[in-house]
Write an enzyme that holds these catalytic residues in place. Structure first.
Site, PDB file in Angstrom:
ATOM      1  N   ASN A  20       0.875  -1.177   0.000  1.00  0.00           N
ATOM      2  CA  ASN A  20       0.000   0.000   0.000  1.00  0.00           C
ATOM      3  C   ASN A  20       0.909   1.222   0.000  1.00  0.00           C
ATOM      4  OD1 ASN A  20      -1.786   2.093   0.523  1.00  0.00           O
ATOM      5  ND2 ASN A  20      -2.924   1.000   2.101  1.00  0.00           N
ATOM      6  N   LYS A  27       3.536   0.936   2.914  1.00  0.00           N
ATOM      7  CA  LYS A  27       3.194  -0.090   3.884  1.00  0.00           C
ATOM      8  C   LYS A  27       3.264  -1.448   3.198  1.00  0.00           C
ATOM      9  CE  LYS A  27       0.023   2.996   6.346  1.00  0.00           C
ATOM     10  NZ  LYS A  27      -1.388   3.232   6.768  1.00  0.00           N
ATOM     11  N   ARG A 105      -2.874  -1.797  -3.418  1.00  0.00           N
ATOM     12  CA  ARG A 105      -3.968  -0.831  -3.363  1.00  0.00           C
ATOM     13  C   ARG A 105      -3.722   0.206  -4.447  1.00  0.00           C
ATOM     14  NH1 ARG A 105      -4.151   4.411   0.003  1.00  0.00           N
ATOM     15  NH2 ARG A 105      -6.297   5.130  -0.238  1.00  0.00           N
ATOM     16  N   HIS A 193     -11.965   4.980  -0.663  1.00  0.00           N
ATOM     17  CA  HIS A 193     -11.887   4.188   0.577  1.00  0.00           C
ATOM     18  C   HIS A 193     -12.717   2.904   0.484  1.00  0.00           C
ATOM     19  CE1 HIS A 193     -10.892   8.233   2.638  1.00  0.00           C
ATOM     20  NE2 HIS A 193      -9.767   7.548   2.449  1.00  0.00           N
ATOM     21  N   HIS A 220     -15.025   6.673   7.530  1.00  0.00           N
ATOM     22  CA  HIS A 220     -13.591   6.393   7.462  1.00  0.00           C
ATOM     23  C   HIS A 220     -12.867   7.708   7.749  1.00  0.00           C
ATOM     24  CE1 HIS A 220      -9.941   4.341   5.707  1.00  0.00           C
ATOM     25  NE2 HIS A 220      -9.582   5.621   5.608  1.00  0.00           N
ATOM     26  N   ARG A 253      -6.635  18.217   3.098  1.00  0.00           N
ATOM     27  CA  ARG A 253      -7.517  18.541   1.973  1.00  0.00           C
ATOM     28  C   ARG A 253      -8.789  19.201   2.494  1.00  0.00           C
ATOM     29  NH1 ARG A 253      -7.564  12.557  -0.291  1.00  0.00           N
ATOM     30  NH2 ARG A 253      -6.195  12.141   1.470  1.00  0.00           N
ATOM     31  N   ASP A 294      -2.090  16.425  12.657  1.00  0.00           N
ATOM     32  CA  ASP A 294      -2.103  15.358  13.655  1.00  0.00           C
ATOM     33  C   ASP A 294      -3.159  15.671  14.708  1.00  0.00           C
ATOM     34  OD1 ASP A 294      -1.586  13.621  15.855  1.00  0.00           O
ATOM     35  OD2 ASP A 294       0.473  13.345  15.145  1.00  0.00           O
ATOM     36  N   VAL A 295      -4.238  14.899  14.709  1.00  0.00           N
ATOM     37  CA  VAL A 295      -5.356  15.163  15.618  1.00  0.00           C
ATOM     38  C   VAL A 295      -4.925  15.059  17.071  1.00  0.00           C
ATOM     39  CG1 VAL A 295      -7.566  14.206  16.428  1.00  0.00           C
ATOM     40  CG2 VAL A 295      -7.183  14.580  13.996  1.00  0.00           C
ATOM     41  N   GLU A 390      -7.703  -2.953   5.335  1.00  0.00           N
ATOM     42  CA  GLU A 390      -7.706  -2.928   3.877  1.00  0.00           C
ATOM     43  C   GLU A 390      -6.768  -3.985   3.294  1.00  0.00           C
ATOM     44  OE1 GLU A 390      -8.180   1.791   2.937  1.00  0.00           O
ATOM     45  OE2 GLU A 390      -6.465   1.163   4.141  1.00  0.00           O
TER      46      GLU A 390
END
Length: 405
Positions: A20, A27, A105, A193, A220, A253, A294-295, A390
């Site tokens: 991915n 990944k 992916r 997604h 998602h 975005r 970064d939340v 995924e």
């Protein structure tokens, strides 16, 4: 990818590799293929920080034990193809044979590719033609495919598409209010997604089969953000459309945007490339907060702009979820997934608070423990947290194709 020598005494098992690749990371996941084609994870990892001054390679085995965690010379991970070489070299020392196939992916399959497909010259050319529809993702998705085709042309490779799950949409959901000639040329609402949503349907069928025939909204929430209306296990509508820019606000975005803003930017002298970079890299949570995307850092910050970014995010995600109820005439179940959706309890709570008028009620303790059910017993809508996978879906599709099923 180099062929490795079978280590003395090692038992050779068929294996399958999943890759991915994104703009700044690759990944990778290796699965053993057991009796009855059962897939068992052997290891997983990633090269992160591609194109930066501090790239790193990390990998863990199936039990979570660290196998490698080290820095990489920036010149060895300057771009995705170089980073793929790093992955291949490291994997060569941990394989007992060449994988029977590699599954990838690929974000965009266009209007025609609605199922996983074995990659050949024609397929690769068609996938490259969709680059303008996903400029941030498609070139990076295809880069490892090209490297493996060059180094190991005999290995079967399979492309699995983020758009495929949404090809069940009817024409009403797929159209924009544009002249029909644009639709015929491929300007339509694709949705993304899809591999994540496909896994959620599979997982809900195993753990909560009673909810699967109902009206589900899956959210998602990661660096990329979308929500999907799922009825009877099929995608009915999605917040994402022609590109991965549409819909809900994301890490970098903007999501929904008045197209007149883009016209205004052009009038101010901004070039196509400048606008594209802005919309893909500098907006969303990063743009609103002025700090980053970064939340975890935004939740810890006392900056008013960080609070604005998170409040905006929760509001617009809730709005998108509610809107998807119109596609199904109701919502029975809400599912959160991906990095933010699985781990950020305050964000889930803020979203659900704005959906209280739907009868959604969250149990604070359940939410703090990340579910799986986080709604109260008397909530009119069941709310759950499901960890997505995924890569397993990609592995399943890849194995099915190479086995001729």
């Amino acid at each position: 990818m180099q062929h490795d020598a079978v280590q003395r005494g090692a038992v050779q098992r068929d294996s399958l590799l999943v890759i991915n690749a994104g703009s700044s990371s690759i990944k990778f996941y290796l699965y053993d293929i057991g009796p009855g084609d059962e897939l068992t994870p052997r290891l997983g990892g990633q090269v992160e920080g591609i194109g930066t001054s501090h790239p790193r390679l990390r990998a863990r085995d199936a039990e979570g034990k660290i196998m490698v965690e080290r820095g990489i010379a920036p010149s060895h991970a300057a771009d995705v193809p170089n980073a793929q070489e790093v992955v291949g070299m490291w994997l060569s020392g941990h394989l007992t044979g060449v994988p029977i196939a590699v599954g990838h992916r690929v974000v965009h399959g266009g209007p025609e590719l609605s199922a996983p497909v074995l990659i050949d010259d024609d397929v690769l050319a068609r996938l490259e033609s969709f680059t303008s529809l996903a400029p941030l993702h498609q070139p990076n998705n295809l880069a490892p495919i090209k490297v493996i085709r060059e180094r190991r042309p005999g290995i079967a490779q399979v492309a699995c598409f983020d758009t495929a799950f949404h090809r069940s949409h009817d024409a009403l959901a797929d159209h924009y209010a544009l002249p029909e000639r644009f639709y015929e040329e491929g300007v339509r609402r694709y949705g993304f997604h899809g591999l994540s949503y496909e896994y959620l349907v599979q997982r809900l069928g195993q753990t909560l089969p009673e909810v699967l025939p109902g009206k589900i909204v899956a959210a998602h929430l990661g660096n990329g953000v979308s929500a999907c209306a799922i009825h009877n296990g099929r995608s009915v509508d999605s917040t994402m459309g022609f590109t991965a820019l549409e819909g809900l606000p994301m890490g970098t975005r903007p999501g929904r945007l008045d197209p007149g803003i883009v016209l205004w930017m052009m009038e101010q002298g901004m070039s196509h490339d400048e606008i594209e970079h802005l919309l893909y890299h500098d907006c969303g949570l990063k743009g609103l907060s002025g700090m980053g995307n970064d939340v975890r850092e935004l939740l810890e910050s006392d900056s008013p702009r960080a609070r604005l970014a998170l409040d905006y995010f929760a509001w617009r995600v809730a709005e998108g979820i509610a809107g998807l109820g119109c596609a199904m005439n109701g919502i029975d179940t809400l599912v959160f997934t991906a990095g933010i959706g699985e781990n950020a309890a305050p964000i889930r709570a803020a979203i659900c608070e704005r959906l209280g008028w739907l009868g959604i009620a969250i149990d604070a303790e359940r939410n703090a423990h990340h579910g799986p059910r986080i709604s109260t017993g008397d909530s009119r809508v069941g709310v759950y947290v499901v960890r997505t996978n995924e890569e397993l879906v990609i592995a399943q599709h890849t194995l099915a194709l190479v086995r001729g099923r």
